[in-house]
Design a protein around this motif. Structure first.
Motif, PDB file in Angstrom:
ATOM      1  N   ASN A 118     -21.136  65.649  58.949  1.00 20.84           N
ATOM      2  CA  ASN A 118     -19.862  66.328  59.242  1.00 20.84           C
ATOM      3  C   ASN A 118     -19.763  67.707  58.581  1.00 20.84           C
ATOM      4  OD1 ASN A 118     -18.943  64.014  60.674  1.00 20.84           O
ATOM      5  ND2 ASN A 118     -18.387  63.057  58.724  1.00 20.84           N
ATOM      6  N   ILE A 119     -20.752  68.542  58.853  1.00 22.15           N
ATOM      7  CA  ILE A 119     -20.799  69.894  58.274  1.00 22.15           C
ATOM      8  C   ILE A 119     -19.965  70.856  59.118  1.00 22.15           C
ATOM      9  CG2 ILE A 119     -22.307  71.806  57.635  1.00 22.15           C
ATOM     10  CD1 ILE A 119     -22.752  69.346  55.922  1.00 22.15           C
ATOM     11  N   ASP A 120     -19.158  71.665  58.443  1.00 22.36           N
ATOM     12  CA  ASP A 120     -18.415  72.717  59.124  1.00 22.36           C
ATOM     13  C   ASP A 120     -19.306  73.961  59.192  1.00 22.36           C
ATOM     14  OD1 ASP A 120     -16.707  74.589  60.124  1.00 22.36           O
ATOM     15  OD2 ASP A 120     -15.317  74.591  58.417  1.00 22.36           O
ATOM     16  N   PRO A 121     -19.691  74.397  60.406  1.00 22.73           N
ATOM     17  CA  PRO A 121     -20.588  75.565  60.533  1.00 22.73           C
ATOM     18  C   PRO A 121     -20.080  76.794  59.786  1.00 22.73           C
ATOM     19  CG  PRO A 121     -20.332  74.467  62.645  1.00 22.73           C
ATOM     20  CD  PRO A 121     -19.345  73.831  61.708  1.00 22.73           C
ATOM     21  N   ALA A 122     -18.760  76.943  59.688  1.00 16.09           N
ATOM     22  CA  ALA A 122     -18.192  78.126  59.018  1.00 16.09           C
ATOM     23  C   ALA A 122     -18.461  78.117  57.521  1.00 16.09           C
ATOM     24  CB  ALA A 122     -16.684  78.182  59.265  1.00 16.09           C
ATOM     25  N   VAL A 334     -21.862  68.627  66.892  1.00 14.91           N
ATOM     26  CA  VAL A 334     -21.991  69.162  68.253  1.00 14.91           C
ATOM     27  C   VAL A 334     -22.665  68.112  69.132  1.00 14.91           C
ATOM     28  CG1 VAL A 334     -22.995  70.962  69.700  1.00 14.91           C
ATOM     29  CG2 VAL A 334     -22.154  71.523  67.404  1.00 14.91           C
ATOM     30  N   ASP A 335     -21.963  67.641  70.149  1.00 12.47           N
ATOM     31  CA  ASP A 335     -22.518  66.654  71.072  1.00 12.47           C
ATOM     32  C   ASP A 335     -23.156  67.377  72.258  1.00 12.47           C
ATOM     33  OD1 ASP A 335     -21.725  64.368  69.633  1.00 12.47           O
ATOM     34  OD2 ASP A 335     -19.681  64.542  70.428  1.00 12.47           O
ATOM     35  N   THR A 375     -24.903  76.728  71.926  1.00 10.11           N
ATOM     36  CA  THR A 375     -24.109  75.536  71.627  1.00 10.11           C
ATOM     37  C   THR A 375     -24.339  75.061  70.192  1.00 10.11           C
ATOM     38  OG1 THR A 375     -24.474  74.916  73.932  1.00 10.11           O
ATOM     39  CG2 THR A 375     -23.469  73.265  72.524  1.00 10.11           C
ATOM     40  N   VAL A 376     -25.594  75.197  69.719  1.00 10.32           N
ATOM     41  CA  VAL A 376     -25.937  74.783  68.356  1.00 10.32           C
ATOM     42  C   VAL A 376     -25.905  76.012  67.459  1.00 10.32           C
ATOM     43  CG1 VAL A 376     -27.637  73.616  66.905  1.00 10.32           C
ATOM     44  CG2 VAL A 376     -27.444  73.019  69.329  1.00 10.32           C
ATOM     45  N   PRO A 377     -25.118  76.009  66.371  1.00 10.69           N
ATOM     46  CA  PRO A 377     -24.997  77.194  65.509  1.00 10.69           C
ATOM     47  C   PRO A 377     -26.296  77.522  64.770  1.00 10.69           C
ATOM     48  CG  PRO A 377     -23.922  75.300  64.493  1.00 10.69           C
ATOM     49  CD  PRO A 377     -24.295  74.884  65.892  1.00 10.69           C
TER      50      PRO A 377
END
Length: 444
Positions: A118-122, A334-335, A375-377
């Motif tokens: 559950n990582i927040d990309p920001a 991201v699904d 879609t993937v950061p």
């Protein structure tokens, strides 16, 4: 012509165990791990030893490849056969590189190593991977194709670009093959020069334990074994997947071609330990060329398959790419749909060729793939930056074994493999097989 560095005289006395290169490299790796763990600062300071060895090897890679390909093509004469070998090699590369990408994708979907993070990309440090992203943007398919052509004949040698050397060597070999008697004189000279360079390779390889010691001490000293803890599942999954690929997939290919993958690995144990110690498959490239020739693979096939395989047959890198990309997606919540994953696979198939020959190609290729599939950061790569060095070792080992198998298989397809030389080389690396062979000869 086989490399003179690998020839053995029948009357030679058995060597003491500590004089074998693979034993020395193994001891050096263990010493490097010890120094890096207990004295991290000292381990980091030993980095120049590993770097110096890699530079020594890269110094001889270009001329060894050039001389091997030129003398192989010139002595073959039949240029249609050269084209046939190249076509078979690329068909093999495309098939198994794609299979490696698919396997990485399937394993990531089944095991789902990134779930629960559950990582927040920001919150990720995008700056830490910025340099890799910049290099990834610099590599495109068109740029890759045009970069295969060197600025000058000699620049291909001085810049150390394997594909540029390959292009020049093929053109030079074809030209030499069409010169007739004058070509024969030049070929004889080049074969003599080739013998000198292979002797130079044997001299350089004597410093391999020092290079492996320095590289391993730096890796453990800088990153520490503890850096594996948080992402142990991903690292372990990648190693298990790569091992299964080698044993099951490449093992099946080897069995169909009439040899054992384990026997081939034993034969190449010195080179594999060197790759493990330096985290670079290039460090063992000249030795792989020599050993494949000594094992009965024709010089033309070795010269074409091994160098091109180092850019186009990256099984370990391909497994890593889809596995790591889906790990990042899962970790960031991201699904990806099946369609998006297939797009990711298609992009990875192309970008793995576009970043070929670039330092840190595995990580840069991943950055190139993620930058095209938004879609993937891309910032998610920061999650695996700390463990990439440990995964690099597995990538290099898998790539190396894959290219060795490809060389033998293509030689088989061409009905050009010397069975007697191959059996002798493989059995010589297996004490049990060697003892059995000696017993049979005594019985006769």
């Amino acid at each position: 012509m086989h490399s003179p560095t690998l020839e053995m005289t029948p009357t030679a006395k058995p060597r003491r165990w500590y004089t074998h290169l693979y034993v020395q490299v193994l001891v050096a790796i263990a010493a490097g791990v010890t120094i890096g763990h207990f004295a991290p600062a000292t381990g980091e300071a030993l980095k120049p030893l590993g770097d110096a060895f890699i530079k020594l090897v890269k110094m001889v890679i270009a001329p060894v490849i050039f001389l091997t390909i030129v003398t192989g093509i010139a002595s073959m004469r039949d240029l249609r056969a050269v084209g046939r070998v190249a076509a078979k090699a690329f068909a093999y590369f495309l098939t198994f590189s794609t299979l490696a990408l698919i396997i990485g994708m399937v394993i990531a979907n089944v095991v789902r190593p990134g779930d629960g993070l559950n990582i927040d990309p920001a919150s990720l440090d995008a700056a830490s991977v910025a340099s890799y992203s910049e290099k990834a943007h610099e590599t495109s398919i068109v740029g890759f194709l045009t970069s295969m052509i060197p600025d000058t004949f000699l620049s291909s040698m001085t810049e150390g670009n394997i594909l540029q050397v390959l292009v020049i060597a093929i053109l030079f070999g074809v030209a030499l093959a069409t010169l007739g008697e004058r070509g024969d004189r030049a070929l004889s000279l080049l074969e003599d020069v080739s013998a000198v360079f292979f002797r130079l390779v044997s001299i350089v390889m004597k410093t391999a334990p020092i290079g492996a010691f320095g590289a391993m001490a730096f890796t453990i000293g800088k990153y520490g074994v503890g850096s594996l803890a948080n992402l142990a599942q991903l690292v372990g999954l990648f190693y298990v997947t790569s091992i299964l690929f080698v044993v099951v997939v490449l093992g099946t290919v080897a069995r169909l071609a009439g040899f054992s993958i384990f026997a081939l690995i034993r034969y190449l144990k010195e080179e594999l330990l060197l790759v493990l110690g330096t985290s670079s498959s290039e460090s063992a490239l000249p030795s792989l060329i020599a050993k494949m020739e000594a094992a009965g693979c024709p010089k033309t096939i070795v010269g074409l398959v091994v160098p091109t395989g180092y850019s186009f047959n990256l099984d370990g890198t391909n497994i890593y790419m889809t596995l790591a990309a889906l790990f990042i997606a899962q970790a960031c919540g991201v699904d990806l749909t099946i369609g998006q994953q297939l797009l990711l696979l298609a992009v990875a198939m192309l970008s793995s060729k576009g970043a070929a020959g670039v330092t840190g190609a595995g990580f840069i290729t991943l950055a190139a793939t993620l930058s095209i599939v938004p879609t993937v950061p891309v910032a998610g790569m920061a999650l695996i930056l700390g463990i990439d060095r440990f995964m690099s070792e597995c990538r290099s080992l898998t790539n190396f074994i894959g290219n060795a198998v490809a060389t033998v298989v293509v030689s088989r397809w061409e009905n050009a493999l010397d069975p007697a030389a191959f059996r002798k080389a493989i059995s010589a690396s297996n004490p049990a097989a060697r003892d059995t062979e000696a017993a049979l000869l005594a019985a006769e």
